[in-house]
Motif scaffolding. Structure first.
Motif, short mmCIF file in Angstrom:
data_model
loop_
_atom_site.label_atom_id
_atom_site.label_comp_id
_atom_site.label_asym_id
_atom_site.label_seq_id
_atom_site.Cartn_x
_atom_site.Cartn_y
_atom_site.Cartn_z
N LYS A 1 1.93 -9.68 6.89
CA LYS A 1 2.04 -8.34 6.33
C LYS A 1 3.08 -7.47 7.05
O LYS A 1 3.17 -6.26 6.79
N VAL A 2 3.85 -8.06 7.94
CA VAL A 2 4.95 -7.34 8.57
C VAL A 2 6.13 -7.33 7.60
O VAL A 2 6.46 -8.36 6.99
N ILE A 3 6.79 -6.18 7.46
CA ILE A 3 7.95 -6.06 6.57
C ILE A 3 9.21 -6.14 7.42
O ILE A 3 9.38 -5.37 8.38
N ASN B 1 0.83 -1.20 0.00
CA ASN B 1 0.00 0.00 0.00
C ASN B 1 0.88 1.26 0.00
O ASN B 1 2.12 1.18 0.09
N ASP B 2 0.27 2.42 -0.07
CA ASP B 2 1.01 3.68 -0.16
C ASP B 2 1.82 3.96 1.10
O ASP B 2 2.93 4.52 1.03
N PHE B 3 1.30 3.60 2.29
CA PHE B 3 2.03 3.81 3.54
C PHE B 3 3.35 3.02 3.53
O PHE B 3 4.41 3.54 3.92
N GLU B 4 3.30 1.79 3.08
CA GLU B 4 4.49 0.92 3.06
C GLU B 4 5.52 1.45 2.07
O GLU B 4 6.73 1.49 2.36
N ARG C 1 11.44 -4.18 12.13
CA ARG C 1 10.26 -4.59 11.37
C ARG C 1 9.17 -3.53 11.55
O ARG C 1 9.17 -2.79 12.53
N VAL C 2 8.25 -3.50 10.58
CA VAL C 2 7.16 -2.54 10.66
C VAL C 2 5.90 -3.15 10.04
O VAL C 2 5.99 -3.95 9.10
N LYS C 3 4.76 -2.80 10.61
CA LYS C 3 3.47 -3.22 10.06
C LYS C 3 2.62 -1.98 9.85
O LYS C 3 2.31 -1.25 10.79
N LEU C 4 2.27 -1.73 8.58
CA LEU C 4 1.52 -0.53 8.21
C LEU C 4 0.19 -0.90 7.56
O LEU C 4 -0.26 -0.28 6.61
N ARG C 5 -0.42 -1.95 8.08
CA ARG C 5 -1.76 -2.38 7.67
C ARG C 5 -2.54 -2.74 8.94
O ARG C 5 -1.97 -3.30 9.88
N GLY C 6 -3.82 -2.44 8.96
CA GLY C 6 -4.61 -2.75 10.15
C GLY C 6 -4.10 -1.94 11.33
O GLY C 6 -4.06 -0.71 11.31
#
Length: 399
Positions: A341-343, A310-313, A354-359
């Motif tokens: 969905k963690v990067i 997504n755009d945030f990621e 790590r980062v999660k930018l969904r939910g």
């Protein structure tokens, strides 16, 4: 002046000079000479012949004087020694003899340092496969009875060393039952110290591969130490680790080489050094093929996940790349999108966060002592927290 032939052992570089022509000591003491060699039956026969045919004894003495040096020359040549030159005069040098306590002494250090390769996803360009058969499992009290070393380059066998080894002790029945090597098979084979130089040449400066190879290396290290030899640095890879990585628990009843060989339908013998080297190589090759197939599948999945970012990621990754560009680490960045969905981000294969930018947005912060997860409100807060990642990158790559 007497003429001597110089013979040299190509493995240990030891030399001996053998006199050519007539041997006067053997002429007068030839029968006694053979008696000291343990030829008891011949000595008894000689005594009988002396009584019945005295003139035969005189002929025996003459033949002994003429042939004693030839026998010594033939003995050394059969042991692999080579004639290197002829010289005049001088005393004869006897072959080197090891200490009677050879197996109880450790005057050297053996393998001084070793480095294990933990991850392998493609065949190495050059390496050797090692396997030893032994009298038992204890590297201090048990001994090598067979050794094989196969040298490979670009996946092809280019050289090989193999030898049965006389352990100078009875082989236990349980060991013979496993590997089929009996006392009779090794009785006239070289001792380990007679071939240790050749073993050293095959292993030195090579990556050593084996199945549960640390077991083999302990025996080799002790053999080096007893012979006052050492290897400063040895790199090795254990195919057993690769098998456990590619063949999931429960797919086979155990991870013994014989079991894995049957799993892959490899038709070689078991528990013999030569065949086990071939089997180990084949198992490694097939496990690498399985791993490559799995990596290719993961790569396809990963590419699809990246396309679906997504755009945030995308904004976060762009900001991270700029920060890393400022400290010269942009080219070392790798990342993958995990199933939840963690990067996950790495620098030189070392995780930096790590980062999660969904939910529910989350971000992992790592320092030298702690790992913690933060709940964040949005991508702006995640970008602000990149200062912690930069600090940790500098810590990881410090001199």
């Amino acid at each position: 002046m007497a003429k001597f032939i110089v013979l040299q052992d190509p493995i240990t570089d030891k030399r001996e000079r053998v006199k050519q022509g007539f041997n006067f000591p053997a002429f007068f003491f030839g029968p006694i000479y053979y008696l000291t060699k343990g030829r008891i039956l011949l000595a008894i026969l000689w005594l009988v012949i002396t009584v019945i045919f005295p003139h035969v004894v005189i002929l025996t003495w003459i033949l002994s004087g003429a042939s004693a040096n030839k026998f010594r020359k033939m003995y050394l040549l059969r042991r692999g020694w080579m004639i290197v030159s002829e010289v005049d005069g001088g005393p004869t040098k006897r072959p080197h003899k090891v200490s009677r306590n050879y197996y109880n002494e450790y005057p050297g250090a053996g393998i001084l340092n070793s480095q294990k390769i933990y991850n392998l996803d493609r065949m190495m360009e050059r390496f050797v496969v090692l396997d030893v058969e032994t009298t038992g499992l204890n590297p201090l009290s048990d001994r090598i009875i067979e050794i094989s070393i196969n040298k490979y380059e670009n996946g092809e066998l280019i050289d090989q060393f193999h030898s049965l080894v006389n352990p100078e002790m009875p082989i236990p029945r349980i060991a013979t039952g496993i590997n089929g090597i009996s006392d009779a098979m090794v009785k006239k084979k070289p001792k380990i110290y007679e071939i240790i130089r050749e073993i050293e040449c095959f292993l030195k400066d090579e990556i050593v591969v084996g199945y549960n190879v640390e077991f083999d290396l302990k025996f080799i290290s002790n053999a080096f130490a007893r012979s006052s030899l050492s290897i400063e640095q040895l790199t090795y890879f254990d195919v057993l680790d690769l098998v456990k990585e590619t063949i999931r628990y429960g797919m086979t009843k155990n991870y013994k080489l014989k079991t894995i060989k049957e799993y892959f339908n490899i038709s070689t013998d078991s528990h013999r050094a030569v065949s086990d080297c071939v089997t180990t190589f084949e198992v490694m090759k097939r496990c690498i093929e399985i791993k490559q197939e799995e990596l290719n599948k993961q790569e396809i999945i990963q590419q699809q996940r990246i396309l679906n970012m997504n755009d945030f990621e995308k904004e976060f990754i762009s900001a991270l790349e700029k920060k890393l560009e400022e400290i010269g680490l942009r080219d070392k960045l790798t990342f993958n999108v995990m199933g939840d969905k963690v990067i996950n981000f790495k620098i030189d294969q070392m995780q930096i966060g790590r980062v999660k930018l969904r939910g529910k947005f989350k971000m992992q912060i790592i320092d030298k002592n702690n790992v913690m997860w933060l709940d964040i409100d949005g991508v702006e807060e995640a970008i602000m927290n990149l200062k912690h990642w930069m600090k940790y990158c500098k810590y990881l790559l410090r001199d």
